[in-house]
Design a protein around this motif. Structure first.
Motif, PDB file in Angstrom:
ATOM      1  N   THR A 179      -6.066  -4.522   1.339  1.00 17.99           N
ATOM      2  CA  THR A 179      -5.993  -5.519   2.411  1.00 17.99           C
ATOM      3  C   THR A 179      -5.957  -6.930   1.828  1.00 17.99           C
ATOM      4  O   THR A 179      -6.295  -7.139   0.657  1.00 17.99           O
ATOM      5  N   GLY A 238      -1.947  -1.718   1.255  1.00 16.61           N
ATOM      6  CA  GLY A 238      -2.548  -0.833   2.239  1.00 16.61           C
ATOM      7  C   GLY A 238      -3.338   0.243   1.517  1.00 16.61           C
ATOM      8  O   GLY A 238      -3.273   0.366   0.283  1.00 16.61           O
ATOM      9  N   ILE A 287      -4.822   6.256   4.541  1.00 16.61           N
ATOM     10  CA  ILE A 287      -4.084   6.360   5.794  1.00 16.61           C
ATOM     11  C   ILE A 287      -2.846   7.234   5.596  1.00 16.61           C
ATOM     12  O   ILE A 287      -2.495   8.036   6.478  1.00 16.61           O
ATOM     13  N   ASP A 288      -2.208   7.135   4.440  1.00 15.35           N
ATOM     14  CA  ASP A 288      -1.103   8.042   4.109  1.00 15.35           C
ATOM     15  C   ASP A 288      -1.579   9.487   4.195  1.00 15.35           C
ATOM     16  O   ASP A 288      -0.930  10.348   4.803  1.00 15.35           O
ATOM     17  N   SER A 293      -7.441   4.807  12.944  1.00 19.22           N
ATOM     18  CA  SER A 293      -6.137   5.414  13.200  1.00 19.22           C
ATOM     19  C   SER A 293      -6.220   6.529  14.233  1.00 19.22           C
ATOM     20  O   SER A 293      -5.214   6.879  14.851  1.00 19.22           O
ATOM     21  N   SER A 338      -4.209  -1.214  15.993  1.00 18.49           N
ATOM     22  CA  SER A 338      -3.604  -0.986  14.672  1.00 18.49           C
ATOM     23  C   SER A 338      -4.692  -0.970  13.614  1.00 18.49           C
ATOM     24  O   SER A 338      -5.691  -1.689  13.721  1.00 18.49           O
ATOM     25  N   ASN A 339      -4.488  -0.147  12.615  1.00 20.83           N
ATOM     26  CA  ASN A 339      -5.483   0.038  11.575  1.00 20.83           C
ATOM     27  C   ASN A 339      -5.311  -1.032  10.495  1.00 20.83           C
ATOM     28  O   ASN A 339      -4.235  -1.142   9.898  1.00 20.83           O
ATOM     29  N   GLY A 365      -3.869   0.012   6.792  1.00 22.21           N
ATOM     30  CA  GLY A 365      -2.551   0.420   6.346  1.00 22.21           C
ATOM     31  C   GLY A 365      -1.717   1.128   7.382  1.00 22.21           C
ATOM     32  O   GLY A 365      -2.185   1.464   8.472  1.00 22.21           O
ATOM     33  N   ASP A 366      -0.463   1.344   7.004  1.00 20.26           N
ATOM     34  CA  ASP A 366       0.525   1.943   7.902  1.00 20.26           C
ATOM     35  C   ASP A 366       1.016   3.296   7.433  1.00 20.26           C
ATOM     36  O   ASP A 366       1.952   3.863   7.992  1.00 20.26           O
ATOM     37  N   LYS A 372       2.175   3.903   4.279  1.00 18.93           N
ATOM     38  CA  LYS A 372       3.231   3.779   3.268  1.00 18.93           C
ATOM     39  C   LYS A 372       2.714   3.198   1.951  1.00 18.93           C
ATOM     40  O   LYS A 372       3.493   2.746   1.124  1.00 18.93           O
TER      41      LYS A 372
END
Length: 375
Positions: free
Chosen positions: A150, A172, A176-177, A297, A351-352, A355-356, A358
């Protein structure tokens, strides 16, 4: 061809490094191998199986009641064998474990470049979390490449610690991935999940609990368990607690909580079953760093049983509430979530911040570029 060695030893590291391993192994621009220290054993093996990772090297170092110093000394000695065999150009470690800090030190001794995934998290309190805070700082001092999850963690390194900005990359968090891949690949027909379905009462609000950190052992842990007993008095809740195998956790938990009809104590869960359970819960009480990152998430509020966290972003956004091990704070915060929909919904952020999904691909591209530049 350049060589990258990925080293980890615990279940959380394995979860967070699994997407990185897959991204790196798919890249034919360099050769990647995986080494595990076995700092956790059974729990680590379950993660490797779920993510279909076969280690190239398994040091298998964990023994019963092993001290941190003995573990560290064994890692420092044994990792040299791997370095001699593979001769890596870059060693990639993760986070804040004994494995990460000691492997980074060993690589430094051999003048091998070090990459640190999930870099820059800080409490600046060496006793909390113990020993993770110092492990992370040591690894950060030794690393040549820092992958921060972050902007806050980037600033910790670049602004607070004056790490060279050109060596720090915000990607990120790879957890989360792993989570998004894991949720998409859950097999709900598994016997372990079917068994939990039969034991859980979905007419009640399911509260998932985890707790294992060393700084909470003793009186703090008793206070934490007492709070769970108070919450369990409610007729509209069911608490489920996968109990860590550490005797400092297991013994007081079973002594204090095992007889309550609204508390279900179970053995530790493998990753697939655990993320299914997270998704089925109403909210989560935990001292886990990974759960703090994952839960937003899934839209799950989190009460963190720590006095301070190195994961400030979700606290700032309101998805996480730091309650420590205080009986009063845990009970009050839990009752608010159970009784006040506005409080509950305010902790479900859109939104987290971590990360997304990726991050591993970004790390792969950065490593490829840096290795090419050094050819």
């Amino acid at each position: 061809m350049k060589k990258v060695l990925v080293v980890f030893g615990t279940r959380p590291e394995a979860i967070k490094m699994a997407p990185v391993v897959h991204a790196l192994k798919a890249n034919n621009k360099f050769k990647t191998r995986v080494c595990i220290t076995g700092q956790h054993r059974e729990m680590l093996d379950q993660v490797l199986q779920f993510f279909q990772i076969v280690p190239d090297y398994d040091l298998n170092l964990m023994t019963p009641k092993q001290s941190l110093n003995l573990l560290a000394s064994r890692i420092l000695a044994e990792i040299d064998v791997v370095f001699d065999d593979f001769k890596p150009d870059l060693v990639l470690v993760h986070g804040d474990t004994t494995t990460s800090s000691v492997v980074a030190l060993a690589a430094f001794h051999r003048q091998i470049k070090i990459g640190h995934v999930e870099a820059g998290l800080r409490t600046y309190n060496k006793q909390s979390p113990f020993p993770e805070e110092i492990n992370r700082q040591i690894t950060g001092r030794l690393a040549d490449i820092h992958f921060t999850p972050t902007p806050t963690t980037y600033n910790n390194l670049v602004l607070n610690e004056h790490v060279k900005a050109s060596s720090v990359f915000t990607t990120g968090n790879t957890v989360i991935d792993a989570l998004l891949w894991g949720v998409a690949n859950i097999n709900e027909n598994r016997e372990a999940i079917q068994s939990l379905k039969s034991e859980l009462n979905f007419n009640k609000k399911i509260i998932l609990v985890t707790g294992h950190r060393r700084e909470s052992f003793g009186d703090k842990f008793v206070s934490f368990c007492s709070a769970l007993l108070k919450i369990a008095e409610r007729s509209d809740v069911q608490i489920i607690y996968p109990v860590h195998l550490n005797p400092n956790v297991k013994e007081p938990v079973y002594k204090l909580l095992s007889k309550h009809p609204n508390i279900l104590l179970i053995a530790p869960l493998d990753y697939e079953v655990f993320i299914w359970l997270m998704n089925m819960s109403y909210f989560i009480i935990t001292d886990s760093g990974g759960v703090q990152e994952e839960a937003p998430s899934l839209g799950k509020p989190v009460l963190v049983t720590r006095d301070i966290t190195e994961r400030e972003e979700a606290v700032t956004l309101g998805a996480v509430n730091l309650v420590g091990t205080s009986f009063d704070k845990i009970v009050k915060a839990s009752n608010l979530l159970l009784d006040d929909n506005s409080v509950y919904n305010s902790m479900r952020i859109e939104s987290n911040p971590y990360g997304d999904g990726k991050a591993a691909l970004k790390i792969n591209r950065i490593i490829e570029k840096l290795l090419q530049e050094n050819e």
